[in-house]
Design a protein around this motif. Structure first.
Motif, mmCIF file in Angstrom:
data_model
loop_
_atom_site.group_PDB
_atom_site.id
_atom_site.type_symbol
_atom_site.label_atom_id
_atom_site.label_comp_id
_atom_site.label_asym_id
_atom_site.label_seq_id
_atom_site.Cartn_x
_atom_site.Cartn_y
_atom_site.Cartn_z
ATOM 1 N N GLY A 209 -16.652 -14.656 -14.955
ATOM 2 C CA GLY A 209 -15.638 -15.108 -14.005
ATOM 3 C C GLY A 209 -14.766 -16.226 -14.534
ATOM 4 N N VAL A 210 -14.871 -16.516 -15.840
ATOM 5 C CA VAL A 210 -14.001 -17.531 -16.446
ATOM 6 C C VAL A 210 -12.565 -17.021 -16.468
ATOM 7 C CG1 VAL A 210 -13.508 -18.837 -18.561
ATOM 8 C CG2 VAL A 210 -15.877 -18.484 -17.835
ATOM 9 N N ILE A 211 -12.417 -15.706 -16.693
ATOM 10 C CA ILE A 211 -11.119 -15.051 -16.573
ATOM 11 C C ILE A 211 -11.236 -14.001 -15.475
ATOM 12 C CG2 ILE A 211 -9.431 -13.549 -17.689
ATOM 13 C CD1 ILE A 211 -10.023 -14.930 -20.313
ATOM 14 N N GLN A 212 -10.360 -14.099 -14.492
ATOM 15 C CA GLN A 212 -10.371 -13.155 -13.367
ATOM 16 C C GLN A 212 -9.021 -12.463 -13.289
ATOM 17 O OE1 GLN A 212 -11.584 -15.320 -9.793
ATOM 18 N NE2 GLN A 212 -12.950 -16.591 -11.024
ATOM 19 N N ILE A 213 -9.056 -11.123 -13.172
ATOM 20 C CA ILE A 213 -7.830 -10.335 -13.040
ATOM 21 C C ILE A 213 -7.978 -9.526 -11.764
ATOM 22 C CG2 ILE A 213 -6.323 -8.639 -14.128
ATOM 23 C CD1 ILE A 213 -7.537 -9.427 -16.822
ATOM 24 N N ALA A 214 -7.124 -9.810 -10.777
ATOM 25 C CA ALA A 214 -7.331 -9.208 -9.463
ATOM 26 C C ALA A 214 -6.006 -9.034 -8.733
ATOM 27 C CB ALA A 214 -8.257 -10.087 -8.633
ATOM 28 N N PRO A 215 -5.948 -8.084 -7.784
ATOM 29 C CA PRO A 215 -4.729 -7.928 -6.980
ATOM 30 C C PRO A 215 -4.579 -9.080 -5.999
ATOM 31 C CG PRO A 215 -6.464 -6.532 -6.118
ATOM 32 C CD PRO A 215 -6.995 -7.135 -7.381
ATOM 33 N N MET A 216 -3.409 -9.214 -5.430
ATOM 34 C CA MET A 216 -3.126 -10.350 -4.553
ATOM 35 C C MET A 216 -4.035 -10.403 -3.341
ATOM 36 S SD MET A 216 0.817 -11.349 -4.429
ATOM 37 C CE MET A 216 0.295 -12.841 -3.614
ATOM 38 N N ALA A 217 -4.464 -9.246 -2.859
ATOM 39 C CA ALA A 217 -5.310 -9.225 -1.666
ATOM 40 C C ALA A 217 -6.581 -10.047 -1.864
ATOM 41 C CB ALA A 217 -5.663 -7.781 -1.310
ATOM 42 N N PHE A 218 -7.047 -10.161 -3.127
ATOM 43 C CA PHE A 218 -8.275 -10.896 -3.427
ATOM 44 C C PHE A 218 -8.057 -12.412 -3.425
ATOM 45 C CE2 PHE A 218 -11.443 -7.704 -5.084
ATOM 46 C CZ PHE A 218 -10.723 -6.580 -4.685
ATOM 47 N N MET A 219 -6.799 -12.839 -3.340
ATOM 48 C CA MET A 219 -6.503 -14.277 -3.339
ATOM 49 C C MET A 219 -6.675 -14.890 -1.954
ATOM 50 S SD MET A 219 -5.666 -14.978 -6.467
ATOM 51 C CE MET A 219 -6.779 -13.676 -7.022
ATOM 52 N N ARG A 220 -6.628 -14.072 -0.928
ATOM 53 C CA ARG A 220 -6.634 -14.565 0.451
ATOM 54 C C ARG A 220 -7.903 -15.365 0.742
ATOM 55 N NH1 ARG A 220 -3.035 -12.959 3.877
ATOM 56 N NH2 ARG A 220 -2.594 -11.101 2.650
ATOM 57 N N GLY A 221 -7.732 -16.528 1.344
ATOM 58 C CA GLY A 221 -8.871 -17.347 1.754
ATOM 59 C C GLY A 221 -9.466 -18.213 0.657
ATOM 60 N N ARG A 222 -8.949 -18.121 -0.573
ATOM 61 C CA ARG A 222 -9.510 -18.894 -1.686
ATOM 62 C C ARG A 222 -8.714 -20.180 -1.918
ATOM 63 N NH1 ARG A 222 -10.201 -15.182 -6.888
ATOM 64 N NH2 ARG A 222 -11.500 -16.945 -7.480
ATOM 65 N N THR A 223 -9.408 -21.195 -2.404
ATOM 66 C CA THR A 223 -8.736 -22.390 -2.898
ATOM 67 C C THR A 223 -8.976 -22.434 -4.405
ATOM 68 O OG1 THR A 223 -9.106 -23.573 -0.828
ATOM 69 C CG2 THR A 223 -8.572 -24.905 -2.764
ATOM 70 N N LEU A 224 -7.910 -22.458 -5.174
ATOM 71 C CA LEU A 224 -8.020 -22.310 -6.625
ATOM 72 C C LEU A 224 -7.924 -23.670 -7.307
ATOM 73 C CD1 LEU A 224 -5.784 -19.114 -6.900
ATOM 74 C CD2 LEU A 224 -8.269 -19.249 -6.621
ATOM 75 N N ASP A 225 -9.097 -24.258 -7.596
ATOM 76 C CA ASP A 225 -9.186 -25.548 -8.283
ATOM 77 C C ASP A 225 -9.398 -25.323 -9.783
ATOM 78 O OD1 ASP A 225 -9.080 -27.011 -5.885
ATOM 79 O OD2 ASP A 225 -11.235 -26.810 -5.590
ATOM 80 N N ASN A 226 -8.981 -26.305 -10.596
ATOM 81 C CA ASN A 226 -9.278 -26.306 -12.040
ATOM 82 C C ASN A 226 -8.973 -24.959 -12.693
ATOM 83 O OD1 ASN A 226 -10.445 -29.020 -12.033
ATOM 84 N ND2 ASN A 226 -12.102 -28.073 -10.856
ATOM 85 N N ALA A 227 -7.819 -24.400 -12.337
ATOM 86 C CA ALA A 227 -7.485 -23.059 -12.816
ATOM 87 C C ALA A 227 -6.026 -22.974 -13.232
ATOM 88 C CB ALA A 227 -7.770 -22.031 -11.723
ATOM 89 N N PHE A 228 -5.770 -22.103 -14.201
ATOM 90 C CA PHE A 228 -4.405 -21.720 -14.548
ATOM 91 C C PHE A 228 -4.202 -20.343 -13.920
ATOM 92 C CE2 PHE A 228 -0.945 -22.839 -17.637
ATOM 93 C CZ PHE A 228 -0.076 -21.813 -17.285
ATOM 94 N N VAL A 229 -3.284 -20.254 -12.966
ATOM 95 C CA VAL A 229 -3.110 -19.037 -12.172
ATOM 96 C C VAL A 229 -1.716 -18.460 -12.410
ATOM 97 C CG1 VAL A 229 -3.301 -18.031 -9.861
ATOM 98 C CG2 VAL A 229 -4.591 -20.112 -10.428
#
Length: 318
Positions: A209-229
């Motif tokens: 999970g260090v690199i995650q590749i996902a559609p936008m629907a998977f972003m909902r409800g997440r808070t993305l800390d310490n990440a390059f998005v």
């Protein structure tokens, strides 16, 4: 006799050992009093404790060097084994505009003036928009900046996303499980990563999970800390999707949004979230925007001509 066992993790042994174990043979020349054996993904060394400590330290330096540059050769081995500190043998990544050292030592660097501006904008802003037609390198440079940030431990993970198929993400009609359905739409992101990270290491990063590749629907409800998005193909987001994505930004996060307003696949009368965001956020401090154009196309020379030809027709029809 003392024994030391070193295991190569996230490193391809064949590439590290060299053709016909040439790199191992070179190590033996520098440590003639040690018995060194390389098999599978392990290096075993036998000898006096003091020599093994020195060998362990030098091998750690060499593996770190390989992890950063994805390559070692006779010259780099010599520099690492005879240097006092990292500064003596490492070339700063910043030198010569190099972003990362890709697979087999390939140098990944911005190739046009606007690509260099994109790199500078990303340094200065936590949210950057890279807008331009196909082939201008906006996604590729973005992925390189993300890999650079991960290698330098400025972020703990990379998250790459794009709208799948269309803004509504209607994947049900496609055969296969979710991963099989999504992979074709994420392929450009995989391709860029494979240029920059060796396959074994990339697979490990994805599994952990260090690199995650996902559609936008998977972003909902997440808070993305310490990440390059990176949000790619952002022209196909709706107002709601873009707002949802932008509000995922957490602490110590870098966001990059790439897209081509000339290739919108949304239904008619649906406003592109990218076009709207560019208008809404253009005066917000901390947001950078760069517009790439035909001069930045780094694909086949015909691509530049075809983009110009299509633009002429589209302008005529407007």
């Amino acid at each position: 006799m003392n024994e030391l066992i070193l295991e190569l993790s996230e490193i391809n042994p064949r590439e590290f050992f060299g053709q016909r174990n040439a790199n191992i043979e070179l190590l033996k020349q520098y440590f003639p009093k040690l018995k060194i054996v390389a098999r599978g993904n392990k290096i075993k060394a036998y000898g006096d404790e003091d020599l093994l400590e020195e060998f362990d330290m030098r091998m750690t330096m060499l593996m770190d060097h390989f992890g950063k540059y994805n390559k070692i050769d006779e010259n780099s081995i010599e520099r690492v084994l005879t240097s006092v500190s990292k500064e003596d043998y490492e070339t700063p990544v910043e030198s010569g505009d190099v972003l990362v050292h890709g697979v087999s030592g390939k140098l990944i660097k911005p190739q046009t003036a606007n690509q260099r501006k994109l790199v500078e904008l990303s340094k200065k802003n936590d949210l950057t928009f890279a807008i331009g037609p196909a082939g201008t390198g906006k996604t590729y440079v973005g992925v390189a900046l993300a890999v650079k940030a991960l290698k330098e431990k400025r972020v703990k993970r990379i998250i790459l996303t794009r709208p799948a198929v269309e803004a509504g993400e209607n994947l049900g009609f496609l055969p296969g499980d979710m991963k099989e359905k999504l992979d074709p739409y994420m392929q450009p992101l995989y391709d860029a990563l494979r240029d920059m990270i060796p396959s074994e290491k990339l697979e490990t990063f994805i599994e952990k999970g260090v690199i995650q590749i996902a559609p936008m629907a998977f972003m909902r409800g997440r808070t993305l800390d310490n990440a390059f998005v990176i949000l790619d193909e952002a022209q196909n987001t709706t107002h709601a999707q873009m707002k949802m994505f932008l509000t995922r930004m957490g602490r110590n996060a870098k966001f990059m949004i790439t897209g081509d307003p000339g290739q919108i696949d949304l239904p008619r009368r649906v406003t592109s979230g990218l076009k709207e965001a560019l208008l809404i956020l253009k005066t917000v401090k901390g947001v950078g925007m760069i517009y790439l154009d035909d001069k930045d196309v780094v694909r086949h020379p015909l691509v530049k001509k075809m983009i110009a030809a299509y633009r002429e027709i589209e302008n005529r029809n407007d």
